[in-house]
Design a protein around this motif. Structure first.
Motif, PDB file in Angstrom:
ATOM      1  N   ASP A  79       7.113  -8.209  -0.054  1.00 51.58           N
ATOM      2  CA  ASP A  79       7.045  -7.044  -0.938  1.00 51.58           C
ATOM      3  C   ASP A  79       5.736  -6.276  -0.778  1.00 51.58           C
ATOM      4  N   SER A  80       4.657  -6.973  -0.419  1.00 53.71           N
ATOM      5  CA  SER A  80       3.391  -6.317  -0.108  1.00 53.71           C
ATOM      6  C   SER A  80       2.526  -7.281   0.694  1.00 53.71           C
TER       7      SER A  80
ATOM      8  N   ARG B 211      -1.637  -7.549   2.200  1.00 51.63           N
ATOM      9  CA  ARG B 211      -2.987  -7.015   2.336  1.00 51.63           C
ATOM     10  C   ARG B 211      -3.817  -7.950   3.213  1.00 51.63           C
TER      11      ARG B 211
ATOM     12  N   LEU C 159      -4.157  -2.617   2.433  1.00 53.86           N
ATOM     13  CA  LEU C 159      -2.701  -2.657   2.414  1.00 53.86           C
ATOM     14  C   LEU C 159      -2.151  -2.418   3.813  1.00 53.86           C
ATOM     15  N   VAL C 160      -1.226  -3.276   4.225  1.00 54.46           N
ATOM     16  CA  VAL C 160      -0.611  -3.157   5.550  1.00 54.46           C
ATOM     17  C   VAL C 160       0.634  -2.294   5.434  1.00 54.46           C
ATOM     18  N   ALA C 161       0.689  -1.232   6.241  1.00 60.59           N
ATOM     19  CA  ALA C 161       1.847  -0.338   6.283  1.00 60.59           C
ATOM     20  C   ALA C 161       2.036   0.151   7.729  1.00 60.59           C
ATOM     21  N   PRO C 162       3.298   0.241   8.178  1.00 59.30           N
ATOM     22  CA  PRO C 162       4.522  -0.131   7.477  1.00 59.30           C
ATOM     23  C   PRO C 162       4.584  -1.634   7.238  1.00 59.30           C
ATOM     24  N   LEU C 163       5.317  -2.005   6.215  1.00 65.80           N
ATOM     25  CA  LEU C 163       5.351  -3.391   5.773  1.00 65.80           C
ATOM     26  C   LEU C 163       6.106  -4.265   6.769  1.00 65.80           C
TER      27      LEU C 163
ATOM     28  N   GLN D 252       8.223  -7.482   8.215  1.00 60.49           N
ATOM     29  CA  GLN D 252       9.219  -8.363   7.629  1.00 60.49           C
ATOM     30  C   GLN D 252       9.514  -9.503   8.596  1.00 60.49           C
TER      31      GLN D 252
ATOM     32  N   THR E 239      -5.191  -4.330  11.079  1.00 55.41           N
ATOM     33  CA  THR E 239      -5.324  -2.915  11.415  1.00 55.41           C
ATOM     34  C   THR E 239      -6.776  -2.481  11.588  1.00 55.41           C
TER      35      THR E 239
ATOM     36  N   TYR F 285       6.012 -11.872  -2.158  1.00 58.60           N
ATOM     37  CA  TYR F 285       7.316 -11.989  -1.521  1.00 58.60           C
ATOM     38  C   TYR F 285       8.380 -12.400  -2.533  1.00 58.60           C
TER      39      TYR F 285
END
Length: 209
Positions: A62-63, A65, A70-74, A76, A87, A104
């Motif tokens: 769900d998120s 870090r 914050l890691v994006a795109p998340l 899976q 990053t 999660y």
């Protein structure tokens, strides 16, 4: 037949600590092996790396870090692993200490890794061939040999021992046990208890429960 050597299980980091929170409030409401959680993983890179591979399956992240970023795109899980990118290039060097915060939700309702048995459920016959029923609602994890990945993201390698702190949220009327020593029982939220356990020595993920 010629012997084929097993692939060497190696990742360029060493896990120092798991700070795990398990929310089992819904588990005992629906009486199924569903749950949400948050694992804060402290590790040190043993080599230069641009990403960290963790074992994770039967769950949705769900998120995520990395050192608060914050890691994006998340990312899976794919199959039974997830690759978390580092990053910030300044955090990729050997010896760097990283904190991964992974929230999660377990998406599987299979009795696999996490098991739930409601009160009154028939579970078989005893030594005298009498019927055996579960006496109280029961939920537990079973991770041996490499099933911890089915209820928490981790480095599911028996050789990588780490300190652990496990907090379990359950409804009032339930108790929660885990590894090590009981640190506290938080009853500040009505209808909920949080049992906090701290390991007294480094432990492998397959022994965490």
């Amino acid at each position: 037949f010629a012997q084929v050597p097993l692939a060497v299980y190696h990742r360029p980091f060493n896990v120092e600590r798991y700070d795990l929170t398990l929310n089992w409030m819904q588990t005992f409401v629906v009486k199924k092996p569903v749950m949400s959680g948050r694992n804060v993983i402290t590790l040190t890179l043993t080599d230069t790396a641009s990403a960290v591979a963790l074992d994770a399956m039967q769950m949705r992240l769900d998120s995520v870090r990395v050192n608060g970023l914050l890691v994006a795109p998340l990312p899976q899980p794919a199959a039974d692993t997830v690759l978390i990118p580092i990053t910030d290039a300044s955090l990729r060097k050997k010896g760097q200490r990283l904190t991964l915060e992974v929230s999660y939700t377990r998406t599987s309702t299979a009795q696999d890794g996490l098991y739930v048995y409601p009160k009154g459920q028939f579970v078989g016959f005893g030594p005298r061939h009498d019927s055996v029923f579960v006496e109280e609602d029961l939920a537990y994890t079973m991770s041996e040999p490499q099933d911890a990945r089915k209820w928490m993201p981790c480095n599911d390698d028996p050789d990588d021992k780490a300190d652990s702190r496990i907090s379990i949220m359950v409804p009032v009327g339930y108790s929660a046990q885990s590894n090590g020593l009981l640190q506290s029982i938080d009853s500040s939220v009505p209808g909920r208890r949080v049992y906090v356990w701290q390991s007294d020595r480094p432990i492998a993920t397959y022994l965490m429960c």
